[in-house]
Write a protein that holds these residues in place. Sequence first.
Motif, PDB file in Angstrom:
ATOM      1  N   LEU A   1     -29.959  10.725  -0.101  1.00  0.00           N
ATOM      2  CA  LEU A   1     -30.345   9.315  -0.012  1.00  0.00           C
ATOM      3  C   LEU A   1     -31.860   9.209  -0.013  1.00  0.00           C
ATOM      4  CD1 LEU A   1     -27.808   8.357   2.776  1.00  0.00           C
ATOM      5  CD2 LEU A   1     -27.650   7.766   0.352  1.00  0.00           C
ATOM      6  N   ASP A   2     -32.371   8.035  -0.384  1.00  0.00           N
ATOM      7  CA  ASP A   2     -33.814   7.835  -0.454  1.00  0.00           C
ATOM      8  C   ASP A   2     -34.470   7.937   0.914  1.00  0.00           C
ATOM      9  OD1 ASP A   2     -33.620   7.414  -3.170  1.00  0.00           O
ATOM     10  OD2 ASP A   2     -33.766   5.232  -3.031  1.00  0.00           O
ATOM     11  N   LYS A   3     -35.593   8.630   0.929  1.00  0.00           N
ATOM     12  CA  LYS A   3     -36.436   8.701   2.114  1.00  0.00           C
ATOM     13  C   LYS A   3     -37.627   7.773   1.834  1.00  0.00           C
ATOM     14  CE  LYS A   3     -36.730  12.895   3.763  1.00  0.00           C
ATOM     15  NZ  LYS A   3     -37.240  14.255   4.008  1.00  0.00           N
ATOM     16  N   ILE A   4     -37.829   6.781   2.705  1.00  0.00           N
ATOM     17  CA  ILE A   4     -38.820   5.730   2.494  1.00  0.00           C
ATOM     18  C   ILE A   4     -39.881   5.821   3.587  1.00  0.00           C
ATOM     19  CG2 ILE A   4     -39.186   3.244   2.217  1.00  0.00           C
ATOM     20  CD1 ILE A   4     -37.183   4.336   0.202  1.00  0.00           C
ATOM     21  N   ALA A   5     -41.148   5.554   3.219  1.00  0.00           N
ATOM     22  CA  ALA A   5     -42.249   5.578   4.188  1.00  0.00           C
ATOM     23  C   ALA A   5     -43.016   4.266   4.162  1.00  0.00           C
ATOM     24  CB  ALA A   5     -43.186   6.739   3.878  1.00  0.00           C
ATOM     25  N   TRP A   6     -43.517   3.904   5.326  1.00  0.00           N
ATOM     26  CA  TRP A   6     -44.351   2.713   5.493  1.00  0.00           C
ATOM     27  C   TRP A   6     -45.552   3.094   6.349  1.00  0.00           C
ATOM     28  CZ3 TRP A   6     -39.160   2.962   6.153  1.00  0.00           C
ATOM     29  CH2 TRP A   6     -38.358   2.088   5.417  1.00  0.00           C
TER      30      TRP A   6
ATOM     31  N   ILE B   1     -36.522   8.221  11.209  1.00  0.00           N
ATOM     32  CA  ILE B   1     -36.576   9.613  11.655  1.00  0.00           C
ATOM     33  C   ILE B   1     -37.963  10.054  12.106  1.00  0.00           C
ATOM     34  CG2 ILE B   1     -34.596  10.328  10.276  1.00  0.00           C
ATOM     35  CD1 ILE B   1     -36.607  11.474   8.223  1.00  0.00           C
ATOM     36  N   HIS B   2     -39.000   9.281  11.782  1.00  0.00           N
ATOM     37  CA  HIS B   2     -40.371   9.703  12.108  1.00  0.00           C
ATOM     38  C   HIS B   2     -41.233   8.475  12.337  1.00  0.00           C
ATOM     39  CE1 HIS B   2     -44.172  11.905  11.800  1.00  0.00           C
ATOM     40  NE2 HIS B   2     -44.567  10.963  10.970  1.00  0.00           N
ATOM     41  N   VAL B   3     -41.949   8.460  13.454  1.00  0.00           N
ATOM     42  CA  VAL B   3     -42.899   7.400  13.769  1.00  0.00           C
ATOM     43  C   VAL B   3     -44.076   8.053  14.481  1.00  0.00           C
ATOM     44  CG1 VAL B   3     -43.301   5.266  15.044  1.00  0.00           C
ATOM     45  CG2 VAL B   3     -41.065   5.698  14.034  1.00  0.00           C
ATOM     46  N   MET B   4     -45.292   7.796  13.959  1.00  0.00           N
ATOM     47  CA  MET B   4     -46.459   8.424  14.566  1.00  0.00           C
ATOM     48  C   MET B   4     -47.719   7.649  14.191  1.00  0.00           C
ATOM     49  SD  MET B   4     -47.687  12.381  14.190  1.00  0.00           S
ATOM     50  CE  MET B   4     -48.465  12.282  12.587  1.00  0.00           C
ATOM     51  N   PRO B   5     -48.661   7.507  15.137  1.00  0.00           N
ATOM     52  CA  PRO B   5     -49.949   6.925  14.766  1.00  0.00           C
ATOM     53  C   PRO B   5     -50.640   7.819  13.730  1.00  0.00           C
ATOM     54  CG  PRO B   5     -49.677   6.915  17.146  1.00  0.00           C
ATOM     55  CD  PRO B   5     -48.567   7.746  16.580  1.00  0.00           C
ATOM     56  N   VAL B   6     -51.213   7.213  12.716  1.00  0.00           N
ATOM     57  CA  VAL B   6     -51.907   7.970  11.671  1.00  0.00           C
ATOM     58  C   VAL B   6     -53.030   8.801  12.285  1.00  0.00           C
ATOM     59  CG1 VAL B   6     -53.375   7.722   9.629  1.00  0.00           C
ATOM     60  CG2 VAL B   6     -51.281   6.388   9.822  1.00  0.00           C
ATOM     61  N   SER B   7     -53.671   8.293  13.325  1.00  0.00           N
ATOM     62  CA  SER B   7     -54.785   9.004  13.955  1.00  0.00           C
ATOM     63  C   SER B   7     -54.361  10.359  14.525  1.00  0.00           C
ATOM     64  CB  SER B   7     -55.396   8.154  15.063  1.00  0.00           C
ATOM     65  OG  SER B   7     -54.446   7.905  16.080  1.00  0.00           O
ATOM     66  N   LYS B   8     -53.107  10.532  14.854  1.00  0.00           N
ATOM     67  CA  LYS B   8     -52.627  11.808  15.394  1.00  0.00           C
ATOM     68  C   LYS B   8     -52.418  12.853  14.306  1.00  0.00           C
ATOM     69  CE  LYS B   8     -51.101  10.223  19.668  1.00  0.00           C
ATOM     70  NZ  LYS B   8     -50.354  10.469  20.834  1.00  0.00           N
TER      71      LYS B   8
ATOM     72  N   ASP C   1     -52.949  -2.815  17.053  1.00  0.00           N
ATOM     73  CA  ASP C   1     -53.749  -2.664  15.846  1.00  0.00           C
ATOM     74  C   ASP C   1     -54.033  -1.197  15.502  1.00  0.00           C
ATOM     75  OD1 ASP C   1     -54.715  -4.065  13.649  1.00  0.00           O
ATOM     76  OD2 ASP C   1     -56.777  -3.952  14.371  1.00  0.00           O
ATOM     77  N   GLN C   2     -53.167  -0.298  15.952  1.00  0.00           N
ATOM     78  CA  GLN C   2     -53.301   1.089  15.499  1.00  0.00           C
ATOM     79  C   GLN C   2     -52.382   1.298  14.304  1.00  0.00           C
ATOM     80  OE1 GLN C   2     -52.241   4.198  18.279  1.00  0.00           O
ATOM     81  NE2 GLN C   2     -50.419   3.145  18.982  1.00  0.00           N
ATOM     82  N   LYS C   3     -52.854   2.061  13.346  1.00  0.00           N
ATOM     83  CA  LYS C   3     -52.112   2.316  12.122  1.00  0.00           C
ATOM     84  C   LYS C   3     -50.983   3.310  12.419  1.00  0.00           C
ATOM     85  CE  LYS C   3     -54.789   1.951   8.657  1.00  0.00           C
ATOM     86  NZ  LYS C   3     -54.673   0.892   7.706  1.00  0.00           N
ATOM     87  N   ILE C   4     -49.747   2.926  12.022  1.00  0.00           N
ATOM     88  CA  ILE C   4     -48.549   3.714  12.320  1.00  0.00           C
ATOM     89  C   ILE C   4     -47.876   4.126  11.014  1.00  0.00           C
ATOM     90  CG2 ILE C   4     -46.272   3.663  13.441  1.00  0.00           C
ATOM     91  CD1 ILE C   4     -48.600   3.373  15.419  1.00  0.00           C
ATOM     92  N   GLU C   5     -47.443   5.386  10.923  1.00  0.00           N
ATOM     93  CA  GLU C   5     -46.643   5.831   9.786  1.00  0.00           C
ATOM     94  C   GLU C   5     -45.192   5.926  10.225  1.00  0.00           C
ATOM     95  OE1 GLU C   5     -48.678   9.551   8.975  1.00  0.00           O
ATOM     96  OE2 GLU C   5     -47.061  10.669   9.946  1.00  0.00           O
ATOM     97  N   ILE C   6     -44.301   5.486   9.343  1.00  0.00           N
ATOM     98  CA  ILE C   6     -42.863   5.467   9.628  1.00  0.00           C
ATOM     99  C   ILE C   6     -42.137   6.064   8.439  1.00  0.00           C
ATOM    100  CG2 ILE C   6     -40.848   3.985  10.028  1.00  0.00           C
ATOM    101  CD1 ILE C   6     -42.809   1.910  11.198  1.00  0.00           C
TER     102      ILE C   6
END
Length: 87
Positions: free
Chosen positions: A38-43, A67-74, A50-55
Amino acid sequence: MDYEFAKSTKKHGVSEDDMINIIKSKSGAKIGISREKLDKIAWIGNDKFDQKIEIIAINFITYYYVIHVMPVSKRGDEKNDYLEGLW
């Protein structure tokens, strides 16, 4: 669309509301295929602080399994905040 969250998504303290708001606010980018084929999608978007988050989520057609959530700064390098190099 419904959402389910892996336990690992709680690790960095991002709320489920923030995750859903980021997912709903952008179309996301396909970054690969899951082992379920199945498609794996990122945002990437900003949370309420106001911190940038990757999902990253797997699109199970009727719901997203986040399955994954993390501040981009990390990640250590914010130059890749346009989904480059994600998984």
